[in-house]
Design an enzyme around this catalytic site. Structure first.
Site, PDB file in Angstrom:
ATOM      1  N   LYS A 195       0.814  -1.190  -0.128  1.00 53.17           N
ATOM      2  CA  LYS A 195       0.019   0.124   0.093  1.00 53.17           C
ATOM      3  C   LYS A 195       0.828   1.094   0.027  1.00 53.17           C
ATOM      4  O   LYS A 195       2.044   1.201   0.424  1.00 53.17           O
ATOM      5  CB  LYS A 195      -0.970  -0.022   1.061  1.00 53.17           C
ATOM      6  CG  LYS A 195      -0.177   0.210   2.671  1.00 53.17           C
ATOM      7  CD  LYS A 195      -1.112   0.340   3.583  1.00 53.17           C
ATOM      8  CE  LYS A 195      -0.521   0.718   4.943  1.00 53.17           C
ATOM      9  NZ  LYS A 195      -0.262   2.113   4.822  1.00 53.17           N
ATOM     10  N   LYS A 233      -3.768 -10.821  10.590  1.00 47.63           N
ATOM     11  CA  LYS A 233      -3.777 -11.104  11.755  1.00 47.63           C
ATOM     12  C   LYS A 233      -4.621 -12.007  12.023  1.00 47.63           C
ATOM     13  O   LYS A 233      -5.629 -12.329  11.521  1.00 47.63           O
ATOM     14  CB  LYS A 233      -4.737  -9.580  12.320  1.00 47.63           C
ATOM     15  CG  LYS A 233      -3.528  -8.570  12.375  1.00 47.63           C
ATOM     16  CD  LYS A 233      -4.341  -7.235  12.984  1.00 47.63           C
ATOM     17  CE  LYS A 233      -3.438  -6.261  13.311  1.00 47.63           C
ATOM     18  NZ  LYS A 233      -2.893  -6.242  14.507  1.00 47.63           N
ATOM     19  N   HIS A 271      -6.452   0.000   5.645  1.00 48.62           N
ATOM     20  CA  HIS A 271      -6.639  -1.088   6.823  1.00 48.62           C
ATOM     21  C   HIS A 271      -8.167  -0.984   7.142  1.00 48.62           C
ATOM     22  O   HIS A 271      -8.790  -2.033   7.555  1.00 48.62           O
ATOM     23  CB  HIS A 271      -5.738  -0.623   7.960  1.00 48.62           C
ATOM     24  CG  HIS A 271      -4.121  -0.797   7.422  1.00 48.62           C
ATOM     25  ND1 HIS A 271      -3.700  -1.815   6.996  1.00 48.62           N
ATOM     26  CD2 HIS A 271      -3.170  -0.123   7.893  1.00 48.62           C
ATOM     27  CE1 HIS A 271      -2.340  -1.582   6.612  1.00 48.62           C
ATOM     28  NE2 HIS A 271      -1.953  -0.647   7.056  1.00 48.62           N
TER      29      HIS A 271
END
Length: 476
Positions: free
Chosen positions: A152, A186, A244
């Site tokens: 990104k 995650k 995000h």
């Protein structure tokens, strides 16, 4: 590591931007941890690619990588483990040909491995440089058997995102492209899917009938960490929200996919993005911490935001009318990563406290997605005594207390392994990226004015108007 984990086929891994902060903090230490865990291919080479001004020999690259690994790796290198890893590190110059050019080093690496190994290109470089490198790889035929990891930001607006995607598509098929967002790697984000779709207790609650609002709150205590020039051109909105926080929103709001493989999972996330309402600048607060303009590389009259809070809407049958509150910023009071689902109060208010305070906000599901992660349920219960007096009670689940996490992979490590295995489930798609820039266009075209906030606080005072009549979960 669990023996059931598959091992990738042989690879040559090329890291563009090897001297950058991301490679030093995440990529190099992550690859070493994968090697130590036996999760890299049986045969591999890692090529560090830098500009001529940052030229390194193989030995200099190995010394640089050793320092980075000692400083940032979760598993520190021992002598034997490091020797086995370091002998697979090679240095190259981008994009020059010649004895130390990329093509020559690639040929040397592939000859050492033998056969036709996979090629993985990690583009840890800015978007403008990314387009040049992609064109180079295509022109020299290095895209064959290749996959690319794009860091990104994926463009800076809709037009630049489309141009970048078009350049990629000229040289790589979409199946070869992995747009990385480490939040999606995650364990705690994966746990949201498990919480919803593996438990009939929670899935029926996950809709407008029972949820009043959703918060995604990612404050940071860090400053811009010496990245003034980068941050001036990016800001909190492009750096954190379009990437995000919107991706977390997509995971939260999606319908149940038919499986957790790449296509059905990404299809459902893209449907969420398609139903997102374009942001209204009147529902956005942009802030800048006091002292930001004194940072190196920052203009003295800068209007770049270091803080953003906004209200987003998903206009589909599940979420119509439920506000999604997003907040993130630098130099705030705490570093947290919190999701809150505020549940509706009972229709029949038979308890005096609820009648007296209808906005008590006592029923919440709170997900801490800062790994290793935790889940907390807040509800009302009767306090001991002869009177019917309610008090707030809590139930807690802590990942670290419930499962062995010593062998857990960090987000970057997990995503690197998934790329080598060719699994795109945890990576964003071009249509989703372009849609998010469409949703963001009104704020980019007409950004609200900057409001200043003291360092170590929760942002500008006016953020309360964004969330009214609700309240921010943080500070708790």
């Amino acid at each position: 590591m669990p023996s059931a984990r598959p091992r990738p086929e042989d690879h040559v891994i090329v890291i563009f931007g090897i001297t950058g902060d991301l490679a030093r903090r995440k990529i190099i230490p992550g690859l070493f941890h994968l090697a130590a865990a036996g999760l890299l291919p049986a045969n591999y080479r890692i090529v560090g690619c830098a500009r001529p001004s940052s030229r390194m020999s193989d030995d200099e690259l190995r010394a640089y990588a050793y320092d980075a690994t000692c400083q940032f790796a979760t598993e520190k290198p021992d002598e034997e483990g490091w020797r086995a890893f370091a002998e697979n590190l090679l240095a190259a110059i981008d994009p020059d040909e010649g004895p130390d050019g990329l093509s020559a080093v690639m040929a040397r690496a592939e000859a050492a491995i033998g056969g036709a190994p996979r090629r993985l290109y990690h583009l840890a470089i800015p978007p403008d440089a990314m387009r040049q490198v992609i064109e180079l790889l295509g022109q020299k035929g290095l895209n064959e058997r290749g996959r690319i990891i794009c860091e990104k930001p994926f463009g800076t607006d809709l037009a630049s995102a489309r141009e970048l995607n078009q350049e990629i598509s000229r040289h790589f098929d979409e199946s070869q492209v992995f747009r990385i967002d480490h939040f999606l790697g995650k364990e705690s984000i994966d746990n949201i899917l498990a919480l919803r779709f593996a438990n009939e207790l929670f899935e029926p609650l996950w809709r407008r009938n029972h949820v009043r609002y959703v918060q995604i709150d990612v404050p940071e205590t860090l400053s811009i960490e010496g990245r003034g020039a980068f941050y001036e051109d990016t800001g909190a909105f492009k750096d954190m929200v379009v990437t995000h926080l919107f991706q977390v929103l997509g995971q939260l709001a999606m319908e149940q996919p038919t499986s957790l493989t790449a296509k059905p999972l990404r299809d459902e996330v893209s449907k969420v993005f398609e139903t997102m309402r374009p942001l209204d600048p009147r529902e956005v607060v942009r802030g800048q911490y006091e002292g930001y303009r004194d940072e190196n590389g920052v203009a003295k009259d800068s209007t770049t935001e270091t803080f953003i809070a906004l209200r987003a809407w998903v206009d589909n049958a599940r979420w119509m009318g439920v506000p999604f509150y997003l907040r993130t910023g630098k130099r705030m009071a705490q570093s947290r990563q919190i999701i809150t689902l505020g549940l509706r109060e009972p229709v029949m208010e038979i308890f005096p406290e609820l009648k007296a305070n209808p906005n008590r906000d006592s029923n919440k599901l709170i997900i801490d997605f800062k790994d290793p992660g935790s889940i907390h349920a807040e509800f009302l219960a009767k306090q001991p005594g002869p009177e019917m007096v309610l008090g707030t009670a809590r139930m807690h689940f802590h990942y670290r207390e419930s499962f062995q996490i010593s062998n857990n992979l960090e987000a970057y490590e997990r995503l690197l392994m998934e790329v080598m295995l060719g699994n795109q489930a945890l990576f964003t798609r071009s249509d989703g990226i372009e849609r998010l820039w469409e949703v963001s266009a009104p704020v980019l075209e007409s950004p609200p004015p900057i409001e200043f906030y003291p360092q170590g606080t929760w942002g500008p005072y006016s953020i309360e108007r964004i969330i009214a009549p609700h309240r921010w979960t943080l500070p708790q």
